[in-house]
Design a protein around this motif. Structure first.
Motif, PDB file in Angstrom:
ATOM      1  N   THR A 100      -3.491  48.992 -41.587  1.00 53.93           N
ATOM      2  CA  THR A 100      -4.541  49.088 -42.607  1.00 53.93           C
ATOM      3  C   THR A 100      -4.197  48.104 -43.724  1.00 53.93           C
ATOM      4  O   THR A 100      -3.102  48.179 -44.287  1.00 53.93           O
ATOM      5  CB  THR A 100      -4.603  50.522 -43.174  1.00 53.93           C
ATOM      6  OG1 THR A 100      -4.857  51.423 -42.095  1.00 53.93           O
ATOM      7  CG2 THR A 100      -5.694  50.660 -44.223  1.00 53.93           C
ATOM      8  N   GLN A 128      -4.176  50.342 -52.999  1.00 58.45           N
ATOM      9  CA  GLN A 128      -5.482  50.644 -52.405  1.00 58.45           C
ATOM     10  C   GLN A 128      -5.416  50.287 -50.915  1.00 58.45           C
ATOM     11  O   GLN A 128      -5.270  49.131 -50.547  1.00 58.45           O
ATOM     12  CB  GLN A 128      -6.585  49.824 -53.068  1.00 58.45           C
ATOM     13  CG  GLN A 128      -7.919  49.913 -52.324  1.00 58.45           C
ATOM     14  CD  GLN A 128      -8.983  49.018 -52.939  1.00 58.45           C
ATOM     15  OE1 GLN A 128      -9.487  49.291 -54.006  1.00 58.45           O
ATOM     16  NE2 GLN A 128      -9.307  47.934 -52.256  1.00 58.45           N
ATOM     17  N   SER A 130      -7.439  49.971 -47.566  1.00 55.44           N
ATOM     18  CA  SER A 130      -8.847  49.825 -47.190  1.00 55.44           C
ATOM     19  C   SER A 130      -9.004  50.083 -45.696  1.00 55.44           C
ATOM     20  O   SER A 130      -8.687  49.216 -44.880  1.00 55.44           O
ATOM     21  CB  SER A 130      -9.351  48.424 -47.534  1.00 55.44           C
ATOM     22  OG  SER A 130      -9.267  48.238 -48.930  1.00 55.44           O
ATOM     23  N   GLN A 131      -9.495  51.261 -45.370  1.00 56.89           N
ATOM     24  CA  GLN A 131      -9.644  51.633 -43.961  1.00 56.89           C
ATOM     25  C   GLN A 131     -10.797  50.861 -43.321  1.00 56.89           C
ATOM     26  O   GLN A 131     -11.764  50.498 -43.992  1.00 56.89           O
ATOM     27  CB  GLN A 131      -9.910  53.139 -43.844  1.00 56.89           C
ATOM     28  CG  GLN A 131      -8.763  53.993 -44.346  1.00 56.89           C
ATOM     29  CD  GLN A 131      -8.996  55.487 -44.154  1.00 56.89           C
ATOM     30  OE1 GLN A 131      -8.072  56.264 -44.295  1.00 56.89           O
ATOM     31  NE2 GLN A 131     -10.223  55.885 -43.836  1.00 56.89           N
ATOM     32  N   GLY A 134     -14.423  51.856 -43.932  1.00 58.62           N
ATOM     33  CA  GLY A 134     -15.017  51.689 -45.262  1.00 58.62           C
ATOM     34  C   GLY A 134     -14.478  52.653 -46.301  1.00 58.62           C
ATOM     35  O   GLY A 134     -14.665  52.446 -47.493  1.00 58.62           O
ATOM     36  N   GLN A 135     -13.818  53.717 -45.851  1.00 54.52           N
ATOM     37  CA  GLN A 135     -13.236  54.642 -46.826  1.00 54.52           C
ATOM     38  C   GLN A 135     -11.946  54.034 -47.378  1.00 54.52           C
ATOM     39  O   GLN A 135     -11.347  53.159 -46.763  1.00 54.52           O
ATOM     40  CB  GLN A 135     -12.952  55.986 -46.159  1.00 54.52           C
ATOM     41  CG  GLN A 135     -14.214  56.664 -45.649  1.00 54.52           C
ATOM     42  CD  GLN A 135     -13.909  57.970 -44.930  1.00 54.52           C
ATOM     43  OE1 GLN A 135     -12.814  58.495 -44.990  1.00 54.52           O
ATOM     44  NE2 GLN A 135     -14.905  58.480 -44.224  1.00 54.52           N
ATOM     45  N   GLN A 136     -11.559  54.492 -48.563  1.00 51.12           N
ATOM     46  CA  GLN A 136     -10.350  53.966 -49.192  1.00 51.12           C
ATOM     47  C   GLN A 136      -9.444  55.094 -49.638  1.00 51.12           C
ATOM     48  O   GLN A 136      -9.887  56.217 -49.888  1.00 51.12           O
ATOM     49  CB  GLN A 136     -10.717  53.121 -50.418  1.00 51.12           C
ATOM     50  CG  GLN A 136     -11.486  51.854 -50.073  1.00 51.12           C
ATOM     51  CD  GLN A 136     -11.772  51.028 -51.313  1.00 51.12           C
ATOM     52  OE1 GLN A 136     -11.338  51.359 -52.423  1.00 51.12           O
ATOM     53  NE2 GLN A 136     -12.507  49.946 -51.132  1.00 51.12           N
ATOM     54  N   ARG A 138      -6.689  55.382 -52.689  1.00 47.85           N
ATOM     55  CA  ARG A 138      -6.037  54.746 -53.836  1.00 47.85           C
ATOM     56  C   ARG A 138      -5.012  55.718 -54.407  1.00 47.85           C
ATOM     57  O   ARG A 138      -5.292  56.905 -54.542  1.00 47.85           O
ATOM     58  CB  ARG A 138      -7.063  54.376 -54.903  1.00 47.85           C
ATOM     59  CG  ARG A 138      -8.060  53.355 -54.376  1.00 47.85           C
ATOM     60  CD  ARG A 138      -8.968  52.840 -55.462  1.00 47.85           C
ATOM     61  NE  ARG A 138     -10.102  52.138 -54.876  1.00 47.85           N
ATOM     62  CZ  ARG A 138     -11.178  51.770 -55.565  1.00 47.85           C
ATOM     63  NH1 ARG A 138     -11.249  52.031 -56.863  1.00 47.85           N
ATOM     64  NH2 ARG A 138     -12.159  51.135 -54.960  1.00 47.85           N
ATOM     65  N   ILE A 311      -9.631  46.529 -59.714  1.00 52.92           N
ATOM     66  CA  ILE A 311      -9.552  47.829 -59.035  1.00 52.92           C
ATOM     67  C   ILE A 311      -9.136  48.893 -60.044  1.00 52.92           C
ATOM     68  O   ILE A 311      -8.161  48.740 -60.772  1.00 52.92           O
ATOM     69  CB  ILE A 311      -8.529  47.791 -57.876  1.00 52.92           C
ATOM     70  CG1 ILE A 311      -8.961  46.766 -56.824  1.00 52.92           C
ATOM     71  CG2 ILE A 311      -8.381  49.184 -57.257  1.00 52.92           C
ATOM     72  CD1 ILE A 311      -7.950  46.578 -55.704  1.00 52.92           C
TER      73      ILE A 311
ATOM     74  N   ASP B 113     -15.851  50.634 -55.406  1.00 57.87           N
ATOM     75  CA  ASP B 113     -15.488  51.958 -54.880  1.00 57.87           C
ATOM     76  C   ASP B 113     -16.363  52.290 -53.678  1.00 57.87           C
ATOM     77  O   ASP B 113     -17.549  51.949 -53.668  1.00 57.87           O
ATOM     78  CB  ASP B 113     -15.720  53.043 -55.947  1.00 57.87           C
ATOM     79  CG  ASP B 113     -14.874  52.824 -57.187  1.00 57.87           C
ATOM     80  OD1 ASP B 113     -13.931  52.020 -57.125  1.00 57.87           O
ATOM     81  OD2 ASP B 113     -15.170  53.466 -58.209  1.00 57.87           O
ATOM     82  N   PRO B 114     -15.798  52.975 -52.691  1.00 62.14           N
ATOM     83  CA  PRO B 114     -16.645  53.439 -51.593  1.00 62.14           C
ATOM     84  C   PRO B 114     -17.667  54.434 -52.143  1.00 62.14           C
ATOM     85  O   PRO B 114     -17.329  55.251 -52.999  1.00 62.14           O
ATOM     86  CB  PRO B 114     -15.671  54.150 -50.647  1.00 62.14           C
ATOM     87  CG  PRO B 114     -14.297  53.832 -51.140  1.00 62.14           C
ATOM     88  CD  PRO B 114     -14.405  53.412 -52.563  1.00 62.14           C
TER      89      PRO B 114
END
Lengths: 360, 179
Positions: A100, A128, A130-131, A134-136, A138, A311, B113-114
């Motif tokens: 990832t 962070q 980043s999968q 699309g999900q993250q 943090r 971010i 942000d998602p």
């Protein structure tokens, strides 16, 4: 055009008219009053996101474009390589995919972007992940094992104890001891601080997530954890910080020039009875620790233009498979970070100028 | 020639009252979460996002209903400034119902942000990550929410004025009651 005019109504008496107008006024006032109650207008003492961020600005000065806390830092990039160990506990893609990509940021825990690197023994690492879906995920981690206090209210009092006295421009030296005397929950943190020295490198530190979270498996089972990343570069552990005020970023750039840097992601599983809602308390005794995989950093960038700059490392941005605990600091961090992020996002361009101006 | 309707269409009335509840709840949720650092902040934000998207979906249905059904006319003796104020405030309400959820969705996208409606339901980003744009959208979201709140208050006061003072059938056209 003829309207469906309603049948003529008898005119209202003056008293009836007054009562009806008062009713309308009363309804409108009640709704407006309830709204003002909710948004804090009637409650100036309420701890709001802006209260915390204002306190940080009071203590550190306003540095446009910079984070209001952990202002001095450096961006990094790399990837996370998962092991199989966390898969039974969490359905998050980060633990199930082989790799990832991640963006991170090392920093000092102060709102002053020009603080000397040796001014505090604490370093922080925010990541962070980043999968691919699309999900993250943090997370903001720190080199201390516990937080000084367990609640946002106590944290605010801690900030106030460090506020400069308007008369002298410096914090009143009696305030901090008085704060700690009134907050015995800070004892584990103070015990750690006594032994901690400012490290010479970001690369040799262990960074702790401190707050508790839940891993949620594909079967819906929840397991409370705290996480940490443990440095695999142990060469310089114990090195005292060199002279000068900006050695950490240089050291990082040098190390990355000769190869990637690695951390092991440990997930410490809570035992029954471990506090999940109090980040000031350590988890004591034997614990099962999962090695969830390896975090590999390959490159760094100055933060003024780096990918980490924009971010907001909000600890409540979590992928499916990781959930927040009821630790009150998590909601407070999320809320205060959002307030700080809004302020600095509106100021991004000054970030490019300020570092030059600051050079003596 | 058909007689003018006395009432809004039943579907229009249903949408009005349902959305009235949702929007008032939404305004209080938004004001509450922006002013809190407690756990309230978190659970309110988890309500705010899906509720906002539901309002966005419903307002699109509602506009379709608005254009495909006949509206009861305003009373012929209503002063001209009140007719204009009624029309302007209704279009302002529709515009804000549409724009506020879009601003919320866009600002989360601009922050990079998602856009998560729940632990696993994710919407695509409406704009690409851009911090200065986030700041503009986030401020617009907050200020326009206050404009919506004050417009709702005005709408409420005007409805009660029609119902209690003028007694001209305007309030009944939305409540559906026969006096």
């Amino acid at each position: 055009m003829v309207d469906h005019s309603s049948p003529p109504r008898p005119p209202l008496s003056t008293a009836s008219l007054a009562i009806r107008l008062a009713c309308i006024g009363g309804v409108v006032a009640a709704v407006a009053g309830a709204f003002a109650y909710v948004n804090g207008t009637f409650d100036p003492q309420r701890l709001q996101p802006k209260t915390l961020v204002n306190a940080l600005e009071t203590n550190n000065g306003i540095h446009p474009g910079f984070r209001r806390n952990h202002a001095k830092g450096v961006c990094v990039a790399g990837y996370f390589e998962s092991s199989a160990e966390a898969r039974a506990y969490s359905s998050a893609q980060v633990f199930n995919a082989a790799r990832t990509p991640l963006i991170g940021r090392f920093a000092l825990p102060s709102g002053n972007p020009y603080a000397p690197d040796s001014s505090v023994p604490i370093r922080s690492f925010a990541v962070q992940f980043s999968q691919a879906n699309g999900q993250q995920w943090r997370t903001g981690m720190n080199s201390m094992p516990v937080f000084p206090v367990g609640t946002p209210e106590a944290f605010y009092q801690l900030l106030k104890a460090g506020a400069p006295d308007p008369a002298t421009g410096k914090p009143n030296p009696a305030n901090m001891p008085a704060f700690f005397a009134a907050h015995p929950e800070a004892a584990p943190f103070l015990a750690w601080v006594k032994t901690a020295k400012p490290s010479a490198s970001y690369a040799t530190e262990t960074y702790n997530g401190i707050n508790a979270f839940f891993l949620v498996g594909a079967d819906g089972k929840r397991q409370a954890v705290r996480w940490a990343v443990v440095a695999q570069s142990q060469d310089a552990v114990g090195d005292t910080a060199p002279a000068g005020s900006d050695f950490l970023e240089k050291d990082l750039v040098q190390r990355l020039a000769s190869g990637p840097l690695r951390w092991q992601l440990n997930l410490t599983l809570a035992n029954p009875g471990d506090p999940l809602d109090d980040a000031s308390k350590p988890w004591i005794g034997e614990h099962k620790i999962l090695n969830a995989g390896t975090l590999v950093l390959q490159s760094s960038q100055a933060q003024a233009d780096g990918d980490c700059r924009d971010i907001n490392f909000d600890p409540l941005i979590l992928p499916s498979g990781i959930e927040a605990s009821n630790d009150p600091l998590l909601a407070a961090r999320s809320a205060a970070y959002a307030s700080s992020y809004l302020r600095r996002a509106a100021e991004v361009s000054p970030l490019h100028r300020t570092p030059q101006e600051s050079k003596p | 020639m058909n007689a003018q309707p006395r009432f809004f269409a039943p579907l229009a009335r249903l949408l009005h009252w349902l959305m009235a509840l949702m929007i008032i709840a939404m305004l209080f949720i938004g004001a509450g979460l922006a002013a809190s650092v407690s756990e309230r902040h978190e659970w309110l934000i988890h309500l705010h996002k899906p509720l906002g998207i539901a309002i966005l979906a419903l307002v699109i249905v509602r506009l379709a209903v608005r254009f495909s059904t006949r509206q009861p006319p305003l009373p012929g003796d209503l002063p001209r400034w009140q007719v204009l104020a009624a029309k302007a405030s209704h279009w302002l309400l529709y515009a804000l119902m549409l724009v506020l959820p879009l601003l919320g969705w866009a600002m989360i996208s601009a922050a990079g942000d998602p856009v998560m409606l729940s632990h696993s339901v994710q919407l695509p980003a409406l704009v690409s990550a851009n911090a200065p744009l986030f700041a503009v959208l986030r401020k617009a979201h907050g200020y326009l929410a206050y404009v919506l709140f004050f417009t709702v208050l005005l709408h409420l006061a005007a409805a009660l004025f029609h119902g209690l003072i003028r007694r001209d059938g305007v309030l009944q056209s939305m409540t559906g009651t026969q006096d």
